[in-house]
Every structure is written in structure tokens, then in C-alpha cells.
Design an enzyme around this catalytic site. Structure first.
Site: not given
Ligand code: DGL
Length: 270
Positions: A7-8, A39-40, A70-72, A162, A194-196
Site C-alpha cells: 500500500d502507499s 498516492y491519491g 491499494c485501490n489507487t 496517515e 480505499c483500504t484506509h
Molecule cells: N489505501 C490507498 C487506497 O486504497 C490510499 C491511497 C493514497 O495513498 O491516497 O487507495
């Protein structure tokens, strides 16, 4: 024997936690690119280059299979990686498909024509880059017809999580849900894309109100990985050791990780 989870930042720990519960004997190597999160708000090229370099590190750490938790990265980089980069004998999988299969009531590998499904009005909450990619709508269109998707880019939520500022994250989630409801007053399902966001699942559910089914990825991805490994046992790589790697400051990242895993873990410098 390890599988890599990327993940990011810290969000992928929600997936790692579910995978560790589902497959307790499977060594997992986690890579959080905390130095470059979020990353978004980055361009697709940037997300692609960062994701490739993190995935290579996971291959170097004994993983043959890497889950982009990470979806992004799944939205902006996965297809390009699979087409142009993933080396022979290695696999990279994303987190979108298991979620969309659950939403559209499909079994893995059911490639029949798109059909009508129970949900009609779907709210998608995700990062700006995931929303801009329209990858969710594309994958959904392969499987379902007649589903109206309203996407809400949830700026700031990943940064707040974060930083460990859950009060700010909650305020932002509530304002993003309000913004979504102005566009789609009565969604029947909501996707936490988003996994967050599982960390904020109760806040999403509360702000959305009764009657909205909230889909969150961690357990769906864990189940789909278990199924995949049963079909492809050779994809469990040579690594024997679970570890947590970060491009950020290991002490700081380890202390923020507790809110995800509710147990102490030690990140090492990647
Ligand atoms: N957990 C990432 C996701 O699922 C977060 C991406 C990010 O860093 O913005 O999209």
C-alpha cells in the site's frame, strides 16, 4: 513461502490483518510507501513508477505474488503493470475485482454477460486518483447493467489517517458523505474504495444512515486470495519470514500502525 502486500501507506494493513486471520500460516511481507503517501493526489505516471518500484522490492524479498492492497495503485497502475512489466513467473493482483464480484453477486471467474443485480444506486468513496480513473465503473460495467454509480473523491482523508488525526478524518468523512448525499440522496450500497477507510467504517455507516449496505474490502480480498492460492499453490514465493517494510520513518510508522492492527509491530526501513 511469502506473499507480498503493498500500500502507499498504512491502509493495506486492513487487508493484511484479514489475510493473516484467514491464512494464519502464510508468511506476509508488507510494504508501505509512507514516504510518498498519499498516492491519491498524484499523476498516473507517478503512481505507476512508485508502485513498480515497491512491487520489485517485494519480489526481492521472496514474494512471487504481490497484492496491491491499494485501490489507487490498482486503479492507476495495475493494468499497465500486467501488460508491460510483471516478470515471468510473478503475479500482481489488485483489490477491485473481489469487491465488484461481491457487489454483483458473482463467483470468481464468472465471465458471463453483464446482468441486472440487486443494487441499483451505488455510492463510491475513494481517493481523487481512483475516482478520476473510472476503473471501478469500468470493472462494474463488465458484470452488471442498470447500476447508477455516484463517486465521491474523499480528499484529505488518507492524509489525516496517515497522520493519526482520526478527529480530522471523521470530520472529513462526514462532509464527504454529505456531499455524496446531495448528488445521490438514497444510495442502497456504499463502497469503501480505499483500504484506509475501514478504519472509518462506523463513521461512514453512521453518516450514511440505515438501509445502506456498506461494502469494505479486507475480508473479501482475504477470501479471494485464499481461493487463488488453492488454485495456484505455486504462487506462494520462497520467502519464509513475515516482515513490515516502509520507505518512511520506521519508528513513526510503527507507532501509527497500532491503530490498524491493535498490536505492536516493528517496521524496518525498506
Ligand atoms: N489505501 C490507498 C487506497 O486504497 C490510499 C491511497 C493514497 O495513498 O491516497 O487507495
Amino acid at each position: 513461502m511469502a506473499v507480498g502486500v503493498f500500500d502507499s501507506g498504512l491502509g493495506g494493513l486492513t487487508v493484511l490483518d484479514a489475510v493473516a486471520k484467514r491464512l494464519p500460516d502464510l508468511p506476509l511481507v508488507y510494504f508501505g510507501d509512507n514516504a510518498h503517501a498519499p498516492y491519491g493526489v498524484r499523476t498516473s505516471d507517478d503512481i505507476y513508477n512508485l508502485t513498480v518500484s515497491a512491487t520489485q522490492k517485494l519480489f526481492d524479498n521472496g514474494c512471487d505474488l504481490v497484492i496491491l492492497a491499494c485501490n489507487t495503485a490498482s486503479a492507476a497502475a495495475l493494468k499497465r503493470m500486467q501488460e508491460n512489466w510483471v516478470p515471468e513467473g510473478k503475479r500482481v493482483l489488485g483489490v477491485f475485482v473481489p469487491l465488484i464480484e461481491a457487489l454483483t453477486e458473482r463467483q470468481w471467474g464468472d465471465n458471463t454477460a453483464p446482468r441486472e443485480v440487486a443494487v441499483k444506486h451505488v455510492a463510491l468513496f475513494a481517493t481523487p486518483a481512483t475516482v478520476a480513473s473510472r476503473a471501478f465503473q469500468r470493472e462494474l460495467a463488465f458484470r452488471a447493467i442498470g447500476v447508477d454509480v455516484e463517486a465521491q473523491a474523499c480528499g484529505g482523508v488518507v492524509d489525516a489517517i496517515e497522520e493519526g488525526d482520526l478527529i480530522l478524518a471523521e470530520a472529513l468523512v462526514r462532509s464527504h458523505v454529505e456531499a455524496l448525499k446531495r448528488k445521490m440522496p438514497r444510495p442502497d450500497a456504499a463502497i469503501l474504495g480505499c483500504t484506509h477507510y475501514p478504519l472509518m467504517e462506523k463513521v461512514f455507516a453512521d453518516a450514511l444512515g440505515d438501509g445502506v449496505q456498506v461494502f469494505s474490502q479486507a475480508n473479501l480480498v482475504a477470501e479471494s486470495l485464499a481461493d487463488y492460492l488453492q488454485r495456484h499453490p505455486e504462487m506462494v514465493g520462497p520467502g519464509m519470514e513475515s516482515k513490515f517494510l516502509t520507505t518512511g520513518d520506521p519508528a513513526r510508522v510503527s507507532s501509527h500502525a497500532i491503530q490498524f492492527l491493535h498490536r505492536p509491530i516493528n517496521f524496518q526501513k525498506a
